[in-house]
Every structure is written in structure tokens, then in C-alpha cells.
Write a protein that holds these residues in place. Structure first.
Motif, PDB file in Angstrom:
ATOM      1  N   VAL A 170      -7.425  -0.840   3.233  1.00  0.00           N
ATOM      2  CA  VAL A 170      -6.514  -1.924   2.876  1.00  0.00           C
ATOM      3  C   VAL A 170      -5.181  -1.747   3.602  1.00  0.00           C
ATOM      4  CG1 VAL A 170      -5.301  -3.060   0.961  1.00  0.00           C
ATOM      5  CG2 VAL A 170      -7.616  -2.184   0.632  1.00  0.00           C
ATOM      6  N   ARG A 171      -4.580  -2.862   4.012  1.00  0.00           N
ATOM      7  CA  ARG A 171      -3.301  -2.847   4.710  1.00  0.00           C
ATOM      8  C   ARG A 171      -2.277  -3.689   3.951  1.00  0.00           C
ATOM      9  NH1 ARG A 171      -5.896  -4.382  10.624  1.00  0.00           N
ATOM     10  NH2 ARG A 171      -6.977  -2.376  11.004  1.00  0.00           N
TER      11      ARG A 171
ATOM     12  N   VAL B 165       0.832  -1.199   0.000  1.00  0.00           N
ATOM     13  CA  VAL B 165       0.000   0.000   0.000  1.00  0.00           C
ATOM     14  C   VAL B 165       0.870   1.253   0.000  1.00  0.00           C
ATOM     15  CG1 VAL B 165      -1.839   1.232   1.185  1.00  0.00           C
ATOM     16  CG2 VAL B 165      -1.795  -1.266   1.232  1.00  0.00           C
ATOM     17  N   PHE B 166       0.532   2.179  -0.898  1.00  0.00           N
ATOM     18  CA  PHE B 166       1.251   3.447  -1.015  1.00  0.00           C
ATOM     19  C   PHE B 166       0.234   4.575  -1.151  1.00  0.00           C
ATOM     20  CE2 PHE B 166       3.716   0.057  -2.964  1.00  0.00           C
ATOM     21  CZ  PHE B 166       4.933   0.156  -2.290  1.00  0.00           C
ATOM     22  N   ASP B 167       0.602   5.735  -0.633  1.00  0.00           N
ATOM     23  CA  ASP B 167      -0.282   6.894  -0.724  1.00  0.00           C
ATOM     24  C   ASP B 167       0.057   7.825  -1.880  1.00  0.00           C
ATOM     25  OD1 ASP B 167      -1.672   5.948   1.404  1.00  0.00           O
ATOM     26  OD2 ASP B 167      -1.111   7.544   2.809  1.00  0.00           O
ATOM     27  N   ASP B 168       1.130   7.543  -2.585  1.00  0.00           N
ATOM     28  CA  ASP B 168       1.405   8.241  -3.842  1.00  0.00           C
ATOM     29  C   ASP B 168       2.422   7.440  -4.629  1.00  0.00           C
ATOM     30  OD1 ASP B 168       3.854   8.804  -2.665  1.00  0.00           O
ATOM     31  OD2 ASP B 168       3.715  10.978  -2.927  1.00  0.00           O
ATOM     32  N   GLN B 169       2.616   7.824  -5.896  1.00  0.00           N
ATOM     33  CA  GLN B 169       3.501   7.040  -6.758  1.00  0.00           C
ATOM     34  C   GLN B 169       4.971   7.214  -6.385  1.00  0.00           C
ATOM     35  OE1 GLN B 169       3.157   8.171 -10.925  1.00  0.00           O
ATOM     36  NE2 GLN B 169       2.632  10.268 -10.388  1.00  0.00           N
ATOM     37  N   ALA B 170       5.304   8.347  -5.785  1.00  0.00           N
ATOM     38  CA  ALA B 170       6.693   8.539  -5.377  1.00  0.00           C
ATOM     39  C   ALA B 170       7.101   7.518  -4.324  1.00  0.00           C
ATOM     40  CB  ALA B 170       6.884   9.960  -4.851  1.00  0.00           C
ATOM     41  N   ALA B 171       6.172   7.172  -3.427  1.00  0.00           N
ATOM     42  CA  ALA B 171       6.480   6.185  -2.397  1.00  0.00           C
ATOM     43  C   ALA B 171       6.729   4.808  -3.012  1.00  0.00           C
ATOM     44  CB  ALA B 171       5.345   6.122  -1.385  1.00  0.00           C
ATOM     45  N   LEU B 172       5.955   4.455  -4.024  1.00  0.00           N
ATOM     46  CA  LEU B 172       6.195   3.180  -4.700  1.00  0.00           C
ATOM     47  C   LEU B 172       7.550   3.186  -5.398  1.00  0.00           C
ATOM     48  CD1 LEU B 172       3.666   1.085  -6.738  1.00  0.00           C
ATOM     49  CD2 LEU B 172       5.969   1.439  -7.598  1.00  0.00           C
TER      50      LEU B 172
ATOM     51  N   VAL C 184       0.249  -6.885  -5.327  1.00  0.00           N
ATOM     52  CA  VAL C 184      -0.720  -5.962  -5.899  1.00  0.00           C
ATOM     53  C   VAL C 184      -0.403  -4.595  -5.307  1.00  0.00           C
ATOM     54  CG1 VAL C 184      -3.136  -5.286  -6.060  1.00  0.00           C
ATOM     55  CG2 VAL C 184      -2.505  -7.701  -6.243  1.00  0.00           C
ATOM     56  N   ALA C 185       0.102  -3.699  -6.143  1.00  0.00           N
ATOM     57  CA  ALA C 185       0.436  -2.359  -5.692  1.00  0.00           C
ATOM     58  C   ALA C 185      -0.854  -1.556  -5.562  1.00  0.00           C
ATOM     59  CB  ALA C 185       1.382  -1.684  -6.674  1.00  0.00           C
ATOM     60  N   VAL C 186      -1.158  -1.131  -4.339  1.00  0.00           N
ATOM     61  CA  VAL C 186      -2.323  -0.296  -4.067  1.00  0.00           C
ATOM     62  C   VAL C 186      -1.827   1.139  -3.921  1.00  0.00           C
ATOM     63  CG1 VAL C 186      -4.167   0.226  -2.434  1.00  0.00           C
ATOM     64  CG2 VAL C 186      -3.618  -2.159  -2.982  1.00  0.00           C
ATOM     65  N   VAL C 187      -2.211   1.998  -4.862  1.00  0.00           N
ATOM     66  CA  VAL C 187      -1.823   3.403  -4.808  1.00  0.00           C
ATOM     67  C   VAL C 187      -3.113   4.205  -4.639  1.00  0.00           C
ATOM     68  CG1 VAL C 187      -0.576   5.267  -5.939  1.00  0.00           C
ATOM     69  CG2 VAL C 187       0.133   2.905  -6.320  1.00  0.00           C
ATOM     70  N   ARG C 188      -3.319   4.707  -3.434  1.00  0.00           N
ATOM     71  CA  ARG C 188      -4.604   5.305  -3.080  1.00  0.00           C
ATOM     72  C   ARG C 188      -4.467   6.801  -2.800  1.00  0.00           C
ATOM     73  NH1 ARG C 188      -5.073   2.073   2.675  1.00  0.00           N
ATOM     74  NH2 ARG C 188      -3.446   3.229   3.805  1.00  0.00           N
ATOM     75  N   PHE C 189      -5.601   7.426  -2.510  1.00  0.00           N
ATOM     76  CA  PHE C 189      -5.683   8.884  -2.370  1.00  0.00           C
ATOM     77  C   PHE C 189      -5.188   9.575  -3.638  1.00  0.00           C
ATOM     78  CE2 PHE C 189      -5.275   7.313   2.047  1.00  0.00           C
ATOM     79  CZ  PHE C 189      -6.527   7.702   2.501  1.00  0.00           C
TER      80      PHE C 189
ATOM     81  N   LEU D 272     -12.735  -6.078   6.564  1.00  0.00           N
ATOM     82  CA  LEU D 272     -12.325  -4.865   5.858  1.00  0.00           C
ATOM     83  C   LEU D 272     -13.104  -3.647   6.353  1.00  0.00           C
ATOM     84  CD1 LEU D 272     -10.604  -3.601   3.548  1.00  0.00           C
ATOM     85  CD2 LEU D 272     -12.574  -3.983   2.058  1.00  0.00           C
ATOM     86  N   MET D 273     -14.405  -3.718   6.370  1.00  0.00           N
ATOM     87  CA  MET D 273     -15.216  -2.550   6.694  1.00  0.00           C
ATOM     88  C   MET D 273     -15.291  -2.287   8.194  1.00  0.00           C
ATOM     89  SD  MET D 273     -15.645  -1.454   3.765  1.00  0.00           S
ATOM     90  CE  MET D 273     -16.598  -0.010   4.192  1.00  0.00           C
ATOM     91  N   ASP D 274     -14.744  -3.186   9.001  1.00  0.00           N
ATOM     92  CA  ASP D 274     -14.665  -2.928  10.444  1.00  0.00           C
ATOM     93  C   ASP D 274     -13.446  -2.077  10.796  1.00  0.00           C
ATOM     94  OD1 ASP D 274     -16.931  -4.462  10.868  1.00  0.00           O
ATOM     95  OD2 ASP D 274     -15.775  -6.314  11.110  1.00  0.00           O
ATOM     96  N   ARG D 275     -12.529  -1.950   9.873  1.00  0.00           N
ATOM     97  CA  ARG D 275     -11.314  -1.204  10.138  1.00  0.00           C
ATOM     98  C   ARG D 275     -11.566   0.305  10.017  1.00  0.00           C
ATOM     99  NH1 ARG D 275      -7.269  -4.446   6.000  1.00  0.00           N
ATOM    100  NH2 ARG D 275      -7.306  -6.498   7.049  1.00  0.00           N
ATOM    101  N   ALA D 276     -10.781   1.069  10.753  1.00  0.00           N
ATOM    102  CA  ALA D 276     -10.828   2.519  10.592  1.00  0.00           C
ATOM    103  C   ALA D 276     -10.102   2.894   9.303  1.00  0.00           C
ATOM    104  CB  ALA D 276     -10.163   3.197  11.780  1.00  0.00           C
ATOM    105  N   PRO D 277     -10.667   3.792   8.501  1.00  0.00           N
ATOM    106  CA  PRO D 277      -9.986   4.182   7.260  1.00  0.00           C
ATOM    107  C   PRO D 277      -8.726   4.983   7.558  1.00  0.00           C
ATOM    108  CG  PRO D 277     -11.926   5.551   7.604  1.00  0.00           C
ATOM    109  CD  PRO D 277     -11.961   4.481   8.657  1.00  0.00           C
TER     110      PRO D 277
END
Length: 604
Positions: free
Chosen positions: A540-541, A452-459, A473-478, A562-567
Motif C-alpha cells: 500500500v502507498r 502509510v506508517f511503519d510504526d505508531q511513533a511516525a503517525l 485511513v491510517a495504515v500502520v504496518r509491520f 496492488l500485487m504488481d508492486r514490490a513490497p
């Protein structure tokens, strides 16, 4: 001509869903058209301001409303290769409109930014929003009640959809789009991609990479790969908003100049003061929108148009959904192979028969509605012919009967694939889009742990540090429209491509966009609802198993809680710098990706 039942059914579904909104839109268009030339209602001071810079003869004609007045709206700038040829168009168009008995005025310019320049930069976060800025700028240009028709000069990414959305808000006017054409073929796209990947692995340096990129993008004209810019040109032609065969004629040629001039003459005849009144709001209907989706699928066009066509349709009172794309994809064969779906470029496609052959095949297969209005006149069949010069006279003929290169362009009876290569996926992570036409079939299903990454620079940083080794599976969110304007994440392709070539099972899941040149690595993009809007992607974690099954149309994170977790909250601030602070209001009101990621109410 009989239309395929599946295409007809989707068209009727769109029409039924849109009946009330389309009727309201047409009521507005017809009411405006019934008023006649709007400048007839201008006060004398208003009108004097409007034609103060015109010749005495044009002032007289416009004051008497005896001649149609054509607005020229242009995205010209000379930084962007695709738009540099537009510099000379206004003078040429003014002469052509005058020859046809009208007057033309340069009504306004619209911004034109390049995703190729802003890839991986903060400016990319303005890119998608620039579409709606362009739509508003187009409306401003047409707002003076001076015009009877319009010519739209633009080529790339968000520019053509923005011009079209703006034009449809003035749906009582006829509008023709005027293209510039592609640059000559340079370094082959596969060679360029190999250098990019070698640079990502550290096997070559910046000097070599810049040399390769400069050999690929090297002259005036549109970039020659089949990304969003060239998908735009294809769509304008199949929607009947270009003259037949105009899309891929090179700039700086006699044929290009003749087509440009003819666009000016033609739109003059489409005004209410001409012989063939054809308002754009009447031209773009449910059949035209369906034709656009069909052609996008048949050519493996840019995934960006799963956003743009939804927003364009909404501007005409038509509700287009991702389910319509998915259902049409199952009915439409893939007829072209252009990079990133193959090694050829648009010049090879044009030489093999191009738009004339493609449209002919889709018509013969019953996959397009022929009975539509176009700027060339009634019926799409005239787009089966190619333009040519007979001395100095522009004519059409020589309908191509077969492809000149079946590795690039094929008949509907011998397609590259029986379907259009676009999948909608859904599951407990939301809904997204997968373009499978450029992805090897054995990679249509990927199951692997999430990173999990919050931007492409982190990946990219994790890749550079050697932390990405194994299936993932690279998750790039926000990266959605509300978070930061939904940038393209094309910079992720080289590192993920390296991992895939090393034998790892790799996929990308993101609420952002990939470019029109995306491919190779399976990617579920445009995920909706986005993480910043409370979408499940924010929960996602690292290590969560994710299964992307493009064949079955599913996208699932295989955890029970999944939906029990805090976002999670975003860790990257994209609110300021490079003008981003000016777009805070857009981020606050923008609609979801599956509604076109638009800031306007009809598409939100």
C-alpha cells in the motif's frame, strides 16, 4: 434446555473440524490420568527432593500418595495492581486444601507484564509473546510429577490465556482459576478519555494527564474498564473455571477471601483421589469454547481474544476459526455496555446483576450450552446464582431476576444490539477483525485515502506536525507477530479520535493489535497475512483509496496494480533493546494472527 440452532451448528462444525486433533489430545489426557498419581512412579531420591520442605505429616501423606497434592502457580507481583492481592493467596489456599484433606505446594511463578505500562514503549513488543512464555513457565511448574491438581493465580491480559494453555498441556489434572477482583471505581472512564484527548491536542499538560490517570488507576485490584483483563475474568467464569460469581468480587473483602479458600477446597475434591474427578482437558471441550466466544460477543469483550481463544482451543485439540466468531456474532445479542462500549465499568456491571444475570439470560436464550462440566460440578445452571456469606459460611443463591441497571446490563429479549458487534473483514488486503460495538453506526463504512506508517511513533509525529488534516485511513504496518511481536497500538486512539471529532472520516488498518479498551475509531486490526510475511499491506502507498465496510465485511484497497508492486521493507528496527533480542526465535516461528499468533505447533 434447547440450544439456538445457529449456536449448535457452529459447535458441531468446530467438533467436526477438530475430530482427529481432539481425539489425539484426549488419548494423551486419558493415558496420563490412567497412570494415577504420577509421584507414585518417582524414585525415592526424586520424591525426597519434592517434599523436602514439607512437614513430617505431609511427607508421609505424599510418600504414600494418600492425599492429593495441589500445585499453586501464581503471577503475583506487587507492581501490577491486579496481581498485588495475590500475595496472600498461597497461605490461604494451603490452609483450605489441608482442610479438604490435601496438601498444597507453591509450584512456581510466571511472569506478569502490564500492557497499560508498556503502551507505546519497546516493552510492548514482548507482550503477546509473554503469553506463550507464561504457558511454558506453567508447564515447567507442573513438570515435576508431584501434583494431582492445580490452582492458577492470574488476572490480566496475556497471563490468564498463558496459564490456561499451560494447564491444558497437563489436561489430566483438574485446574481451578482464582481471581483477585477489581479495584474500586475511580475517575469515570469518559472523563479519563477526555483528558487524554485534550493532552493529544495540546490543550492540557502532563501534570493534569498524570493526575487523571492516577485517579483512574488508584488502588489494588484489576483496572475497572472492560478490557482484556476483565474479559479474561468473564471468560474463566463462563467456561466454568472460576467458582460461580467469583470474577468481580472486590479484593480485600470477606467474600473474596471465602471464595479463594473455597477454590482450594473444591479443586482438592476434583482430583483422581477425590469424589468428583474433573480433569481440565475433559472440561474444556467444543461446547466450552463455543460458550466462551458467545459470552465474549454478548459483552463486547476484548478483541485480543480473537487471538487468545484460538490458541487456547488449539491447546485442547480444538480448531477454532475467525469464521466461527463471525457466525456466532450474527446470532448473539449485545447485552452489556461497559467502557469502551459505554460509560460504566465492571463494578457497575457487577452491581446490576453481573455474571449471574448475564449467564442466566444467555442460558434462557439458548445461546449457551448448559450441559458442560465446571469446577463447581456438572452444568452451567449453577452459575446463575450469586455467592454470599451466611455468617462465615459461603453459600450461593438469590438468582437475579432482572437487571439492576438497564443502561449497563440488559435482558436477551431487550439487547443493546441484535448482534455481538464483532466483524470479520476480508478483501485484497487480507483478513482482519473489526469491533463495531463501540463505533457509531455511521462510521461502519469508511472510504478515504491511505496514509502509510511503519510504526505508531511516525503517525504521532505526523499528527503533532499538523500533517494529518482531512479524511484518511491510517495504515500502520509491520506490527504483526513476525515483524515485532504484534504490539497493541492503543496510543493511536487519542490522535485519531481528535481527527474524527474534527469532522474527518477516519479509520485504522493494521496488522498489529489494539487494546481491549479499543473503540470509537473504526479499526481493522490483526490483518493477516501480515506485512512482514509478504502480506499485501506491504504494497500500500500513500494516497491509495481504501474502503473499510464493516457492515458488508469487506476491506479493499481500490487500485488495480496492488500485487504488481514490490513490497516495501520495514524502516524501523525492532530486533534489539528492552530484551527484544531474546525473542528473535519467537519472531521466526510465530504463526499468523488468525491461528492465534502462537509459537506452538498446534496453533501455527
Amino acid at each position: 434446555m434447547t440450544v439456538d440452532t445457529r449456536v449448535a451448528d457452529v459447535t458441531e462444525r468446530i467438533a467436526a473440524r477438530s475430530r482427529a486433533s481432539r481425539a489425539a489430545y484426549l488419548d494423551r489426557v486419558r493415558a496420563a490420568a490412567a497412570e494415577g498419581p504420577a509421584r507414585a512412579g518417582l524414585g525415592c531420591a526424586n520424591l525426597a527432593h519434592g517434599f523436602a520442605a514439607c512437614s513430617a505429616a505431609d511427607k508421609h501423606a505424599l510418600g504414600a500418595t494418600a492425599k492429593p497434592n495441589i500445585a499453586i502457580v501464581s503471577a503475583y507481583n506487587d507492581m501490577l495492581s491486579a496481581h498485588q492481592p495475590l500475595e496472600t493467596y498461597p497461605a490461604l489456599l494451603k490452609r483450605a486444601v489441608a482442610e479438604a484433606g490435601g496438601v498444597a505446594q507453591f509450584a512456581g511463578g510466571v511472569p506478569a507484564m502490564c500492557d497499560g505500562i508498556t503502551q507505546g514503549r519497546a516493552g510492548m513488543e514482548l507482550s503477546l509473546f509473554s503469553r506463550d512464555v507464561i504457558a511454558m513457565a506453567t508447564a515447567v511448574a507442573l513438570s515435576h510429577d508431584m501434583f494431582d491438581g492445580a490452582l492458577m493465580l492470574g488476572v490480566c491480559d496475556k497471563i490468564v490465556p498463558g496459564l490456561l494453555i499451560g494447564s491444558l498441556t497437563f489436561g489430566h489434572l483438574p485446574v481451578a482459576f482464582v481471581p483477585a477482583g477489581p479495584m474500586p471505581s475511580g475517575l469515570p472512564n469518559n472523563d479519563k478519555a477526555r483528558v487524554r484527548q485534550a493532552f493529544a491536542e495540546g490543550r492540557t499538560g502532563r501534570a493534569e494527564l498524570l493526575q487523571a490517570e492516577s485517579a483512574a488507576y488508584h488502588a489494588p485490584g484489576t483496572c475497572t474498564f472492560y478490557g482484556t483483563a476483565n474479559s479474561n475474568q468473564m471468560l474463566m467464569e463462563v467456561m466454568g473455571l472460576h467458582l460461580p460469581g467469583a470474577s468481580f468480587v472486590p479484593p480485600g473483602t470477606p467474600l473474596r477471601e471465602a471464595l479463594t479458600a473455597e477454590a482450594g477446597r473444591r479443586v482438592t475434591g476434583l482430583t483422581a483421589l477425590g469424589a468428583d474427578h474433573t480433569p481440565i482437558g475433559e472440561l474444556v471441550d467444543e461446547r466450552t469454547i463455543t460458550n466462551a466466544v458467545v459470552a465474549l460477543l454478548a459483552t463486547g469483550g476484548s478483541t485480543n481474544h480473537t487471538l487468545h481463544l484460538v490458541a487456547v482451543a488449539a491447546a485442547a485439540g480444538i480448531e477454532l476459526t475467525w469464521d466461527d466468531f463471525a457466525d456466532l456474532s450474527g446470532a448473539v445479542p449485545l447485552l452489556t455496555r461497559m467502557y469502551p462500549n459505554g460509560s460504566a465499568d465492571v463494578n457497575a456491571f457487577h452491581a446490576a446483576g453481573g455474571m449471574a444475570y448475564l449467564i442466566g439470560q444467555l442460558l434462557d436464550g439458548g445461546l449457551l450450552h448448559e450441559d458442560v462440566a465446571t469446577v463447581a460440578g456438572p452444568g452451567l445452571a449453577r452459575y446463575r446464582q450469586r455467592p454470599r456469606l451466611d455468617g462465615t459460611d459461603l453459600t450461593w443463591g438469590d438468582e437475579p431476576k432482572e437487571s439492576g441497571d438497564t443502561t449497563v446490563l440488559r435482558a436477551a429479549t431487550d439487547p443493546f444490539s441484535p448482534d455481538g458487534g464483532l466483524r470479520m473483514v476480508s478483501g485484497n488486503l487480507g483478513r482482519g477483525v473489526v469491533k463495531v460495538s463501540a463505533v457509531a453506526p455511521e462510521r461502519h463504512v469508511i472510504e478515504a485515502p491511505a496514509r502509510v506508517f511503519d510504526d505508531q511513533a511516525a503517525l504521532q509525529a505526523a499528527f503533532d506536525a499538523g500533517e494529518l488534516d482531512g479524511d484518511l485511513v491510517a495504515v500502520v504496518r509491520f506490527q504483526g507477530p513476525r515483524a515485532n511481536g504484534m504490539p497493541e497500538l492503543h496510543k493511536l486512539t487519542p490522535p485519531l479520535g481528535v481527527l474524527q471529532d474534527r469532522g474527518h472520516r477516519v479509520a485504522l488498518v493494521t496488522d498489529g493489535r489494539m487494546s481491549g479498551a479499543s473503540g470509537k475509531v473504526p479499526a481493522a486490526i490483526h490483518l493477516s497475512p501480515e506485512a512482514a510475511a509478504g502480506g499485501p499491506l506491504a504494497r500500500v502507498r500513500d494516497g491509495d483509496p481504501i474502503r473499510l465496510d464493516a457492515a458488508a465485511g469487506t476491506l479493499e484497497v481500490l487500485v488495480p496494480d496492488l500485487m504488481d508492486r514490490a513490497p516495501a521493507a520495514p524502516t524501523v528496527d525492532s530486533s534489539t533493546g528492552t530484551g527484544r533480542e531474546l525473542f528473535a526465535a519467537f519472531r521466526g516461528v510465530v504463526g499468523p494472527a488468525e491461528r492465534g499468533a502462537a509459537v506452538f505447533g498446534a496453533a501455527r
